[in-house]
Design a protein around this motif. Structure first.
Motif, PDB file in Angstrom:
ATOM      1  N   UNK A 127       0.838  -1.202   0.000  1.00  0.00           N
ATOM      2  CA  UNK A 127       0.000   0.000   0.000  1.00  0.00           C
ATOM      3  C   UNK A 127       0.870   1.249   0.000  1.00  0.00           C
ATOM      4  N   UNK A 128       1.907   1.268   0.843  1.00  0.00           N
ATOM      5  CA  UNK A 128       2.778   2.441   0.914  1.00  0.00           C
ATOM      6  C   UNK A 128       3.448   2.713  -0.427  1.00  0.00           C
ATOM      7  N   UNK A 129       3.974   1.663  -1.048  1.00  0.00           N
ATOM      8  CA  UNK A 129       4.657   1.843  -2.330  1.00  0.00           C
ATOM      9  C   UNK A 129       3.705   2.370  -3.388  1.00  0.00           C
ATOM     10  N   UNK A 130       2.486   1.846  -3.408  1.00  0.00           N
ATOM     11  CA  UNK A 130       1.491   2.275  -4.396  1.00  0.00           C
ATOM     12  C   UNK A 130       1.104   3.726  -4.196  1.00  0.00           C
ATOM     13  N   UNK A 131       0.857   4.123  -2.944  1.00  0.00           N
ATOM     14  CA  UNK A 131       0.442   5.499  -2.654  1.00  0.00           C
ATOM     15  C   UNK A 131       1.565   6.479  -2.971  1.00  0.00           C
ATOM     16  N   UNK A 132       2.777   6.184  -2.513  1.00  0.00           N
ATOM     17  CA  UNK A 132       3.888   7.115  -2.726  1.00  0.00           C
ATOM     18  C   UNK A 132       4.196   7.280  -4.208  1.00  0.00           C
ATOM     19  N   UNK A 133       4.067   6.211  -4.980  1.00  0.00           N
ATOM     20  CA  UNK A 133       4.280   6.321  -6.418  1.00  0.00           C
ATOM     21  C   UNK A 133       3.210   7.196  -7.070  1.00  0.00           C
ATOM     22  N   UNK A 134       1.975   7.063  -6.599  1.00  0.00           N
ATOM     23  CA  UNK A 134       0.865   7.801  -7.209  1.00  0.00           C
ATOM     24  C   UNK A 134       0.922   9.292  -6.901  1.00  0.00           C
ATOM     25  N   UNK A 135       1.397   9.653  -5.710  1.00  0.00           N
ATOM     26  CA  UNK A 135       1.292  11.056  -5.283  1.00  0.00           C
ATOM     27  C   UNK A 135       2.586  11.842  -5.485  1.00  0.00           C
ATOM     28  N   UNK A 136       3.648  11.197  -5.978  1.00  0.00           N
ATOM     29  CA  UNK A 136       4.939  11.890  -6.013  1.00  0.00           C
ATOM     30  C   UNK A 136       4.926  13.115  -6.919  1.00  0.00           C
ATOM     31  N   UNK A 137       4.019  13.160  -7.887  1.00  0.00           N
ATOM     32  CA  UNK A 137       3.973  14.311  -8.807  1.00  0.00           C
ATOM     33  C   UNK A 137       2.832  15.278  -8.474  1.00  0.00           C
ATOM     34  N   UNK A 138       2.164  15.075  -7.364  1.00  0.00           N
ATOM     35  CA  UNK A 138       1.052  15.953  -6.994  1.00  0.00           C
ATOM     36  C   UNK A 138       1.546  17.045  -6.045  1.00  0.00           C
ATOM     37  N   UNK A 139       1.263  18.272  -6.387  1.00  0.00           N
ATOM     38  CA  UNK A 139       1.721  19.366  -5.527  1.00  0.00           C
ATOM     39  C   UNK A 139       1.050  19.329  -4.170  1.00  0.00           C
ATOM     40  N   UNK A 140      -0.161  18.759  -4.097  1.00  0.00           N
ATOM     41  CA  UNK A 140      -0.854  18.656  -2.800  1.00  0.00           C
ATOM     42  C   UNK A 140      -0.089  17.783  -1.815  1.00  0.00           C
ATOM     43  N   UNK A 141       0.786  16.894  -2.341  1.00  0.00           N
ATOM     44  CA  UNK A 141       1.524  15.968  -1.479  1.00  0.00           C
ATOM     45  C   UNK A 141       2.916  16.472  -1.122  1.00  0.00           C
ATOM     46  N   UNK A 142       3.283  17.657  -1.592  1.00  0.00           N
ATOM     47  CA  UNK A 142       4.658  18.136  -1.406  1.00  0.00           C
ATOM     48  C   UNK A 142       5.055  18.184   0.069  1.00  0.00           C
ATOM     49  N   UNK A 143       4.196  18.692   0.931  1.00  0.00           N
ATOM     50  CA  UNK A 143       4.541  18.811   2.348  1.00  0.00           C
ATOM     51  C   UNK A 143       4.738  17.440   2.984  1.00  0.00           C
ATOM     52  N   UNK A 144       3.861  16.491   2.641  1.00  0.00           N
ATOM     53  CA  UNK A 144       4.002  15.160   3.244  1.00  0.00           C
ATOM     54  C   UNK A 144       5.263  14.475   2.740  1.00  0.00           C
ATOM     55  N   UNK A 194      -7.259   8.251  17.456  1.00  0.00           N
ATOM     56  CA  UNK A 194      -6.948   6.894  17.917  1.00  0.00           C
ATOM     57  C   UNK A 194      -5.770   6.326  17.125  1.00  0.00           C
ATOM     58  N   UNK A 195      -5.042   5.357  17.686  1.00  0.00           N
ATOM     59  CA  UNK A 195      -3.915   4.756  16.957  1.00  0.00           C
ATOM     60  C   UNK A 195      -4.309   4.161  15.619  1.00  0.00           C
ATOM     61  N   UNK A 196      -5.561   3.689  15.491  1.00  0.00           N
ATOM     62  CA  UNK A 196      -5.979   3.056  14.245  1.00  0.00           C
ATOM     63  C   UNK A 196      -6.029   4.054  13.093  1.00  0.00           C
ATOM     64  N   UNK A 197      -6.018   5.355  13.405  1.00  0.00           N
ATOM     65  CA  UNK A 197      -5.959   6.400  12.378  1.00  0.00           C
ATOM     66  C   UNK A 197      -4.656   7.195  12.462  1.00  0.00           C
ATOM     67  N   UNK A 198      -3.655   6.637  13.112  1.00  0.00           N
ATOM     68  CA  UNK A 198      -2.394   7.354  13.286  1.00  0.00           C
ATOM     69  C   UNK A 198      -1.284   6.606  12.557  1.00  0.00           C
ATOM     70  N   UNK A 199      -1.363   6.636  11.237  1.00  0.00           N
ATOM     71  CA  UNK A 199      -0.311   6.059  10.410  1.00  0.00           C
ATOM     72  C   UNK A 199      -0.294   6.778   9.072  1.00  0.00           C
ATOM     73  N   UNK A 200       0.686   6.491   8.275  1.00  0.00           N
ATOM     74  CA  UNK A 200       0.803   7.057   6.937  1.00  0.00           C
ATOM     75  C   UNK A 200       1.764   6.206   6.131  1.00  0.00           C
ATOM     76  N   UNK A 201       1.807   6.376   4.813  1.00  0.00           N
ATOM     77  CA  UNK A 201       2.693   5.557   3.978  1.00  0.00           C
ATOM     78  C   UNK A 201       4.156   5.947   4.166  1.00  0.00           C
TER      79      UNK A 201
END
Length: 475
Positions: A160-177, A231-238
């Protein structure tokens, strides 16, 4: 106590058997979902209002044949599910200063009960012994983002992490993350402050992406956390692949991702989705076209993910929870058809059909009927002709949402061949090369309703006929 519990369970079993044998009032559970800005709240409000007052519903056979003797709201059967606030939403749409209602951000439900006259040969046989029959329609409203979460069930955290990071790498909305995780040592021991900052940063990206017109905004509960906020169940990211040492940030993120799938996604499908009989999926196709080719391609991918939910044979998780049940009818509805002149509605429907074609070709609906349609659950415009470059063009007029003033709009003609939109989208085009498609945001029109009439709409009666008209007719 044990005897009492057994008696209760046997009673429920008899009740379920009675309903299956039509010895009690039948129930149809209609699921209503859609991605951001698709208009779920307006759809449900317009549908219910027009079923209570059926003067604008000639396309519903039970109405045109005069079989519906009464419709009324009842308490929903699920006491732990919030009630859809129909009255407040209708007041917002039809008040002196009409406005679009606040969208619902969690599961909600509403029950409509119908008293329907018997007809045909069976009515003649039973007429002397039984009166009108009753049918209950349970409308279940849930966010489309939650449906997209189904795609997480077959993915590991690393995938999931690899898929998300590949998809968002060219989006300016993701620059901060992306800047936040650059140089981060994910194999280092967990620091809860860092984990919380990552979750907040990823949530901020999802919100910005949704506002920019993207549809792949999962996990869905990050945008609609409800009681799970913080909650911890919503405290993660790719995160990029790292050694998942015990106690490391990466290992804990993976553990929380798995907990999200287990504790959030699985219960939703088990408790709500698995009980749905008929389904409508609302699509803001015009909004995607207006946003450009990348938004159209993103919408196509999102619809493919959504359709996966209706192919339980392809998904072991769904096969287990559905236990042989499948949705009987699925309507894909392009909303906001009132933003176009009616002469363009067939082209909007054709675009929606093409958008779904690949996913539907791979789907195994096992007998489920599907249809695509262009609708407006509440009509906010009127049609008129404008002079443009020395020729007359078909336009729509309405009250602009930002200023309140009246304006006429010619949004541009959709192409006859939908591939003129889908091909540039698949090829990654930045913009439309040969056209400019404009969509204005209209406010609800002020209206005066006559007795027996619901709010004006476009094809809401035909949508209702497809979704549950057969059950009203006793078929």
């Amino acid at each position: 106590m044990v005897i009492g519990r057994l008696t209760s369970e046997i009673g429920r079993g008899v009740s379920d058997l009675g309903e299956a044998m039509s010895l009690s009032d039948p129930v149809v559970r209609l699921g209503v979902t859609g991605l951001a800005r698709a208009g779920k709240t307006v759809f449900i409000t317009g549908l219910v209002a027009n079923l209570l007052n059926r003067g604008r519903m000639p396309g519903l056979r039970a109405v045109s044949q005069g079989l519906i003797e009464g419709v009324w709201l009842q308490p929903q059967p699920d006491d732990t599910v919030p009630r859809f606030d129909f009255e407040a939403h209708l007041a917002a749409l039809t008040g002196d200063d009409p406005r679009w209602p606040q969208s619902t951000r969690s599961v909600s439900e509403l029950r409509l009960s119908f008293r329907v006259a018997r007809h045909g040969m069976l009515a003649g046989m039973l007429g002397g012994f039984r009166g009108p029959r009753r049918l209950h329609l349970d409308i279940v409203d849930y966010p489309g983002e939650w449906l997209l979460d189904l795609g997480l069930m077959d993915k590991s955290y690393a995938a999931w992490s690899a898929e998300v990071l590949d998809r968002i790498e060219r989006r300016r909305e993701a620059a901060d993350y992306l800047a936040r995780i650059a140089g981060l040592d994910a194999a280092a021991p967990l620091d809860e402050t860092v984990a919380r900052g990552l979750a907040e940063g990823f949530t901020a990206y999802l919100q910005a992406a949704r506002n920019a017109g993207y549809y792949d905004c999962t996990p869905g509960r990050f945008l609609m956390p409800g009681e799970l906020a913080g909650s911890p169940v919503l405290t993660f990211g790719p995160l990029p692949q790292a050694e998942a040492r015990r106690g490391s940030l990466y290992a804990e993120m993976a553990r929380r991702f798995d907990a999200y799938r287990r504790e959030v996604v699985r219960p939703f499908f088990r408790d709500h989705f698995a009980r749905i009989d008929r389904q409508v999926v609302l699509v803001d196709a015009l909004g995607a076209i207006h946003s450009g080719p990348q938004a159209v391609e993103d919408l196509r991918r999102a619809m493919t993910e959504i359709l996966a939910a209706f192919r339980p044979g392809r998904n072991d998780f769904l096969t287990r929870i559905l236990q042989g049940r499948r949705v009987e009818r699925i309507l894909f509805a392009a909303t906001k058809a009132d933003h176009l002149h009616h002469t363009q509605h067939p082209r909007l429907t054709a675009f929606l059909e093409a958008l779904l074609q690949d996913a539907r070709a791979r789907a195994d609906f096992a007998g489920a009927r599907t249809a695509a349609m262009s609708i407006a659950a509440l009509r906010a415009t009127v049609e008129e002709a404008l002079s443009h470059d020395g020729r007359s063009v078909d336009a729509v007029r309405g009250r602009l949402l930002d200023s309140g003033r009246q304006a006429a709009l010619y949004p541009g003609a959709l192409p006859e061949d939908p591939m003129r939109l889908l091909s540039p989208a698949r090829e990654g085009a930045e913009c439309w090369l040969d056209a400019d498609y404009r969509v204005m945001n209209f406010a609800p029109a002020r209206m005066t309703l006559r007795a027996g009439e619901g709010p004006p709409h476009i094809r809401l009666d035909r949508a209702a006929e497809f979704l549950f008209g057969d059950r009203l007719m006793g078929e």
